[in-house]
Design an enzyme around this catalytic site. Structure first.
Site, short mmCIF file in Angstrom:
data_model
loop_
_atom_site.label_atom_id
_atom_site.label_comp_id
_atom_site.label_asym_id
_atom_site.label_seq_id
_atom_site.Cartn_x
_atom_site.Cartn_y
_atom_site.Cartn_z
N GLY A 217 0.29 -9.02 6.73
CA GLY A 217 1.34 -7.84 6.43
C GLY A 217 1.05 -6.73 7.50
CB ILE A 218 2.56 -3.59 8.06
CG1 ILE A 218 2.58 -2.70 8.85
CG2 ILE A 218 2.91 -3.01 6.49
CD1 ILE A 218 3.91 -1.95 9.32
CD GLU A 240 6.79 -10.32 3.90
OE1 GLU A 240 6.79 -11.37 3.19
OE2 GLU A 240 6.68 -9.03 3.54
N1 COA Z 1 -6.43 2.22 -9.31
C1 COA Z 1 -5.92 3.24 -8.94
N2 COA Z 1 -5.44 3.74 -7.84
C2 COA Z 1 -5.26 2.71 -6.97
C3 COA Z 1 -5.73 1.36 -7.23
C4 COA Z 1 -6.51 1.23 -8.18
N3 COA Z 1 -7.19 -0.03 -8.76
N4 COA Z 1 -5.85 0.86 -6.10
C5 COA Z 1 -5.30 1.33 -5.13
N5 COA Z 1 -4.76 2.72 -5.50
C6 COA Z 1 -4.13 3.90 -5.12
C7 COA Z 1 -4.95 4.48 -3.88
O1 COA Z 1 -5.72 5.32 -4.09
C8 COA Z 1 -3.69 4.75 -3.05
O2 COA Z 1 -3.29 6.11 -3.42
P1 COA Z 1 -2.88 7.04 -2.45
O3 COA Z 1 -1.52 6.50 -2.01
O4 COA Z 1 -2.46 8.42 -3.31
O5 COA Z 1 -3.84 7.35 -1.56
C9 COA Z 1 -2.58 3.72 -3.24
O6 COA Z 1 -3.01 3.30 -4.62
C10 COA Z 1 -2.36 2.57 -2.40
O7 COA Z 1 -3.48 2.16 -2.28
P2 COA Z 1 -3.84 1.39 -0.71
O8 COA Z 1 -5.10 0.49 -0.84
O9 COA Z 1 -3.97 2.33 0.20
O10 COA Z 1 -2.71 0.55 -0.31
P3 COA Z 1 -2.13 -0.12 0.91
O11 COA Z 1 -1.25 0.75 1.62
O12 COA Z 1 -3.07 -0.75 1.74
O13 COA Z 1 -1.21 -1.12 0.20
C11 COA Z 1 -0.46 -2.67 -1.43
C12 COA Z 1 -1.59 -2.23 -0.72
C13 COA Z 1 -1.03 -3.71 -2.52
C14 COA Z 1 0.10 -1.85 -2.55
C15 COA Z 1 0.63 -3.42 -0.59
O14 COA Z 1 -0.26 -4.51 0.13
C16 COA Z 1 1.71 -4.03 -1.12
O15 COA Z 1 2.51 -3.21 -1.72
N6 COA Z 1 1.60 -5.38 -1.48
C17 COA Z 1 2.49 -6.24 -2.23
C18 COA Z 1 3.83 -6.71 -1.37
C19 COA Z 1 2.97 -7.74 -0.31
O16 COA Z 1 1.95 -8.20 -0.54
N7 COA Z 1 3.93 -8.08 0.65
C20 COA Z 1 3.58 -9.13 1.62
C21 COA Z 1 2.92 -8.53 2.78
S1 COA Z 1 4.19 -7.54 3.77
#
Ligand code: COA
Length: 434
Positions: A217-218, A240
């Protein structure tokens, strides 16, 4: 043929306002392109003509650019169905002003057949080639399918959209209204890679061999994984999302696709997001092909790639391996995307491996992402039968083939040490261990 399409080009060329006046009527279901292909000029024209339109339904994933259709004064004109929330739509969802529409990425084209009966497709395409074919460029995913199903096709024909081959073309005769634009594509800076991401990446890299085909992913973890593969050769890509990290690994010769069992020597993607350098690299690049998402993300197609390694992330995982990847409790954060598509596809792949990789904690180490039970109201994105390898900065474990209790013990071993006593207590209670 060449002169014929040039005539069509002139006949179908309109201003954004004319495109909306001629192509869209009240009550229509619209599908709007997204990420760096968001057709903002046409969406702005819908905004400008809001007094003449009502009851429009608008579907998209990651709309990037000025969200004219989501402005407060559009509330009576547009109902937005969003399949992936971002920084702009997230608070609007919390306020009940936009709808979140759940759907696996690979099933979006099917959605447009009946359940979201698209009337008008609005997206960006490249300029035509000599035969009059335009390319959907960096965003095929659901855009081509929406265009195939729509009664009316409106495009922004962008001089700066790269021409990318594959099943990624539309003949100009299929376009009803075209608006010429000459706008740089939106760029996405590479994520900052920290110590934690590097450690997670190193753990993922222990599973990756020469000749494997990757889906990444990104974000910081995928970019860090790519950086950790500098000793690998003949890697392939079936993904993707095509990013700068992948481009650099092609340029450095680590990605060749030579060992791929499906579309060898080709980098296969459904969309691309990154820098200007990436978009220029993709233009007329015969090594890269872009396909609709019901091809790239169909688990049966993914599974035709032997040794497919997919790496995605999640927000929370319970001790049995259920992953919440798109919501924090009842708060929808993003979307399902292609996560489950690739988890299932990697399982079908001969020699395939699916990894969910995430930091062990969130919020400055105050919460564990591995938890006894998911936060109240969370939805399970990936069920425990689907989740296989799990990586944090503390290691990588395989859940498939383990009992629930063994899974829990494996997951505790890669949790942050300060949360391990709490998790161990939860395991004792749940599995009746004296
Ligand atoms: N409890 C509370 N908050 C949480 C948390 C938890 N367990 N886990 C993460 N967060 C918060 C983080 O603090 C962060 O908050 P902020 O934006 O205020 O800093 C936010 O949630 C995002 O967490 P982060 O780890 O920075 O996310 P990310 O940008 O690395 O994205 C996903 C991770 C899982 C959200 C993302 O990969 C996703 O949407 N996945 C589903 C879709 C997918 O997998 N597609 C295929 C690949 S493209």
């Amino acid at each position: 043929m060449t002169s014929n399409w040039k005539t069509l080009f002139q006949e179908r060329k309109v201003s954004p306002i004319e495109a909306v006046q001629k192509g869209i009527k009240s009550g229509d279901y619209l599908v709007v392109g997204h990420v760096a292909s968001t057709p903002v000029d046409i969406v702005k024209a819908i905004y400008d003509l809001r007094d003449e339109l009502s009851d429009l339904k608008v579907f998209h994933m990651l709309y990037m650019g000025e969200p004219w259709h989501l402005k407060p004064e559009m509330q009576d004109t547009v109902k937005a169905y969003i399949n992936f929330l971002d920084g702009h739509s997230r608070p609007l969802y919390q306020e009940g002003k936009v709808e979140y529409l759940p759907c696996h990425f690979h099933e979006l084209p099917k959605l447009f057949e009946k359940d979201y009966p698209v009337n008008v497709s609005i997206c960006q395409v490249s300029y035509p080639n000599e035969e009059g074919y335009c390319s959907f460029g960096i965003t095929n995913d659901y855009c081509k399918a929406a265009t195939d199903h729509a009664d009316v096709v409106i495009v922004e024909m962008n001089k700066q959209m790269p021409f990318i081959g594959g099943d990624n073309l539309i003949h100009i005769s299929k376009i009803d209204y075209l608006v010429e634009v000459d706008r740089p594509l939106l760029e996405f800076p590479q994520a900052k890679i920290g110590e934690t991401e590097l450690m997670i990446a190193k753990n993922c890299a222990t599973l990756i061999n020469d000749g494997d085909t990757l889906q990444l992913g990104i974000g910081a973890i995928p970019d860090a994984v790519l950086q950790s593969l500098q000793d690998k050769k003949d890697l392939g890509i079936h993904t993707e999302m095509f990013t700068d990290g992948v481009m650099h690994m092609i340029k450095s010769g680590h990605i060749t696709g030579a060992k791929k069992t499906l579309l060898p020597n080709k980098v296969v993607t459904t969309l691309a997001m990154g820098s200007k350098e990436l978009y220029e690299f993709l233009n007329d690049n015969n090594d890269v092909v872009c396909y609709p998402v019901d091809f790239t993300n169909d688990p049966y197609i993914i599974g035709q790639n032997d040794n497919l390694v997919s790496i995605n992330s999640c927000i929370e995982m319970d001790i049995t391996g259920q992953a919440a990847s798109e919501a924090i409790g009842t708060r929808q954060f993003s979307g399902t995307g292609g996560q489950v598509d690739f988890l299932r596809g990697a399982k079908r792949s001969k020699g395939g491996r699916a990894i969910l990789a995430f930091p062990s904690t969130a919020k400055n180490d105050t919460v564990s992402r591995i938890v006894p039970v998911l936060s109240e109201g969370s939805n399970v994105t990936a069920g425990r039968n689907e989740v296989d390898y799990v990586a944090t900065e503390y290691g990588i474990v395989r859940l498939h083939g383990l009992s629930l209790r063994e899974r829990a013990e494996a997951l505790v071993s890669i949790a942050h040490p300060k949360f391990r006593p709490m998790l161990t207590e939860a395991i004792k209670k749940r599995f009746h261990i004296a």
